[in-house]
Design a protein around this motif. Structure first.
Motif, PDB file in Angstrom:
ATOM      1  N   PHE A  93      -5.539  -5.875  -2.908  1.00 30.27           N
ATOM      2  CA  PHE A  93      -5.684  -4.431  -3.062  1.00 30.27           C
ATOM      3  C   PHE A  93      -5.030  -3.903  -4.335  1.00 30.27           C
ATOM      4  O   PHE A  93      -5.002  -2.701  -4.555  1.00 30.27           O
ATOM      5  CB  PHE A  93      -5.135  -3.690  -1.833  1.00 30.27           C
ATOM      6  CG  PHE A  93      -3.721  -4.066  -1.455  1.00 30.27           C
ATOM      7  CD1 PHE A  93      -2.640  -3.477  -2.081  1.00 30.27           C
ATOM      8  CD2 PHE A  93      -3.498  -5.003  -0.459  1.00 30.27           C
ATOM      9  CE1 PHE A  93      -1.345  -3.816  -1.734  1.00 30.27           C
ATOM     10  CE2 PHE A  93      -2.201  -5.345  -0.100  1.00 30.27           C
ATOM     11  CZ  PHE A  93      -1.122  -4.756  -0.734  1.00 30.27           C
ATOM     12  N   ALA A 110      -0.639  -4.122  11.265  1.00 30.32           N
ATOM     13  CA  ALA A 110      -0.595  -4.553   9.871  1.00 30.32           C
ATOM     14  C   ALA A 110       0.853  -4.670   9.424  1.00 30.32           C
ATOM     15  O   ALA A 110       1.624  -3.722   9.596  1.00 30.32           O
ATOM     16  CB  ALA A 110      -1.354  -3.568   8.985  1.00 30.32           C
ATOM     17  N   SER A 156      -3.777 -10.592  -0.268  1.00 37.17           N
ATOM     18  CA  SER A 156      -3.452  -9.289  -0.863  1.00 37.17           C
ATOM     19  C   SER A 156      -4.305  -9.039  -2.103  1.00 37.17           C
ATOM     20  O   SER A 156      -3.929  -9.412  -3.207  1.00 37.17           O
ATOM     21  CB  SER A 156      -1.957  -9.253  -1.223  1.00 37.17           C
ATOM     22  OG  SER A 156      -1.168  -9.512  -0.094  1.00 37.17           O
ATOM     23  N   LYS A 201       2.219  -1.146   3.679  1.00 34.48           N
ATOM     24  CA  LYS A 201       1.690  -2.384   4.235  1.00 34.48           C
ATOM     25  C   LYS A 201       1.564  -3.454   3.144  1.00 34.48           C
ATOM     26  O   LYS A 201       1.222  -3.156   1.995  1.00 34.48           O
ATOM     27  CB  LYS A 201       0.313  -2.150   4.867  1.00 34.48           C
ATOM     28  CG  LYS A 201       0.292  -1.048   5.923  1.00 34.48           C
ATOM     29  CD  LYS A 201       1.161  -1.385   7.116  1.00 34.48           C
ATOM     30  CE  LYS A 201       1.045  -0.317   8.206  1.00 34.48           C
ATOM     31  NZ  LYS A 201       1.885  -0.632   9.387  1.00 34.48           N
ATOM     32  N   PHE A 217      -3.745   1.626   4.491  1.00 35.12           N
ATOM     33  CA  PHE A 217      -4.339   0.778   5.517  1.00 35.12           C
ATOM     34  C   PHE A 217      -4.199   1.385   6.912  1.00 35.12           C
ATOM     35  O   PHE A 217      -5.135   1.426   7.690  1.00 35.12           O
ATOM     36  CB  PHE A 217      -3.651  -0.602   5.541  1.00 35.12           C
ATOM     37  CG  PHE A 217      -4.111  -1.539   4.458  1.00 35.12           C
ATOM     38  CD1 PHE A 217      -5.146  -1.219   3.595  1.00 35.12           C
ATOM     39  CD2 PHE A 217      -3.495  -2.762   4.304  1.00 35.12           C
ATOM     40  CE1 PHE A 217      -5.561  -2.079   2.606  1.00 35.12           C
ATOM     41  CE2 PHE A 217      -3.899  -3.648   3.317  1.00 35.12           C
ATOM     42  CZ  PHE A 217      -4.928  -3.304   2.466  1.00 35.12           C
ATOM     43  N   SER A 237      -0.242  -6.356   3.946  1.00 35.83           N
ATOM     44  CA  SER A 237      -1.483  -7.045   4.272  1.00 35.83           C
ATOM     45  C   SER A 237      -2.159  -6.299   5.411  1.00 35.83           C
ATOM     46  O   SER A 237      -1.628  -5.315   5.941  1.00 35.83           O
ATOM     47  CB  SER A 237      -1.207  -8.500   4.673  1.00 35.83           C
ATOM     48  OG  SER A 237      -2.418  -9.206   4.896  1.00 35.83           O
ATOM     49  N   THR A 238      -3.344  -6.780   5.805  1.00 34.70           N
ATOM     50  CA  THR A 238      -4.037  -6.212   6.950  1.00 34.70           C
ATOM     51  C   THR A 238      -3.550  -6.886   8.231  1.00 34.70           C
ATOM     52  O   THR A 238      -2.787  -7.847   8.193  1.00 34.70           O
ATOM     53  CB  THR A 238      -5.551  -6.430   6.820  1.00 34.70           C
ATOM     54  OG1 THR A 238      -5.817  -7.852   6.891  1.00 34.70           O
ATOM     55  CG2 THR A 238      -6.070  -5.887   5.504  1.00 34.70           C
ATOM     56  N   LYS A 239      -4.009  -6.391   9.363  1.00 35.44           N
ATOM     57  CA  LYS A 239      -3.592  -6.985  10.640  1.00 35.44           C
ATOM     58  C   LYS A 239      -4.070  -8.431  10.767  1.00 35.44           C
ATOM     59  O   LYS A 239      -3.498  -9.220  11.531  1.00 35.44           O
ATOM     60  CB  LYS A 239      -4.115  -6.154  11.809  1.00 35.44           C
ATOM     61  CG  LYS A 239      -5.635  -6.159  11.971  1.00 35.44           C
ATOM     62  CD  LYS A 239      -6.047  -5.373  13.200  1.00 35.44           C
ATOM     63  CE  LYS A 239      -7.562  -5.428  13.401  1.00 35.44           C
ATOM     64  NZ  LYS A 239      -7.973  -4.674  14.613  1.00 35.44           N
ATOM     65  N   THR A 254       0.851  -1.184   0.000  1.00 31.55           N
ATOM     66  CA  THR A 254       0.000   0.000   0.000  1.00 31.55           C
ATOM     67  C   THR A 254       0.891   1.240   0.000  1.00 31.55           C
ATOM     68  O   THR A 254       2.104   1.157   0.195  1.00 31.55           O
ATOM     69  CB  THR A 254      -0.904   0.019   1.241  1.00 31.55           C
ATOM     70  OG1 THR A 254      -0.073   0.124   2.411  1.00 31.55           O
ATOM     71  CG2 THR A 254      -1.740  -1.245   1.331  1.00 31.55           C
TER      72      THR A 254
END
Length: 238
Positions: free
Chosen positions: A39, A200, A37, A28, A195, A30-32, A24
């Motif tokens: 995005f 994350a 992936s 980032k 994000f 990935s998310t927490k 991102t």
């Protein structure tokens, strides 16, 4: 006069390693919750296949396989044909690193066929897991708490003929490669999304200590494709 001959055993060269990640705008991967992936654009997914196709092996950590439900395959017929025309196998070797050995025999990598699968882990891997996955892969276990990366990479070069590897995740594996200064190249797709969140993971995993030393790269290629920025960086040494 006799010439001196070194008694030292020649060092096994390591494969050249390219890390290929989508990130991102705030860095980032990935998310927490370590969700897949998703995005980046379909064009980026195509670019991933193109990068994968020019390497001898694809390298990922156990967490990436679990999060992205990866098969690690190269199924595009055109790309497979191009590889065989160059005298390569239709698909690159698939390599997974797992310190804990917590692998599930129901995952795609064990069920979808494709290129040979090589797994490096430790004797922490449960006996039941070993027996379940052994028929589907070459399993190498080290008597250690973590996989000694350099030893594993030397084996890939010596025993499997791997000269070029693309690492596709995750952040902790990338950090380990960076700590040992084993990266040759870095290819990033930067997506126009933010994000946030301390939990994350970034390119080097969960934010923490600095690397032992800063690694310098130079920009080899930079281009804008749609709303995404694609940058290719090459390791430089002072």
């Amino acid at each position: 006069m006799k010439s001196a001959i070194s008694s030292k055993t020649p060092r096994t060269p390591l494969p050249k390693i390219t890390a290929h990640f989508a990130i991102t705008t705030d860095g980032k991967i990935s998310t927490k919750n370590r969700t897949p992936s998703q995005f980046t654009s379909p064009a980026d997914k195509k670019r991933l296949r193109l990068v994968r196709a020019v390497h001898d092996a694809v390298l990922v950590a156990r967490g990436t396989v679990a999060a992205d439900t990866m098969s690690m395959r190269l199924t595009d017929p055109a790309l497979r044909k191009e590889r065989t025309a160059r005298g390569l196998t239709p698909e690159p070797l698939r390599v997974v690193m797992s310190n804990s050995g917590r692998l599930d025999s129901s995952w795609k990598i064990f069920k979808k066929g494709g290129a040979p699968l090589v797994i490096f882990s430790t004797t922490r891997m449960p006996e039941l897991t070993r027996s379940r996955i052994a028929p589907f892969c070459d399993l190498h276990l080290y008597e250690a708490s973590i996989v000694p990366l350099e030893s594993a990479l030397k084996m890939l070069r010596k025993d499997y003929g791997v000269k070029r590897i693309v690492c596709e995740g995750g952040g902790q594996l990338f950090r380990s490669l960076a700590e040992l200064d084993l990266l040759t190249e870095l290819q990033l797709t930067i997506a126009p999304v933010i994000f946030g969140g301390a939990a994350a993971p970034s390119l080097t995993g969960i934010p923490g200590d600095f690397l032992p030393k800063a690694l310098d790269f130079r920009i080899k290629k930079l281009e804008s494709i749609g709303d995404e920025c694609v940058v290719q960086l090459v390791r430089t040494r002072r």
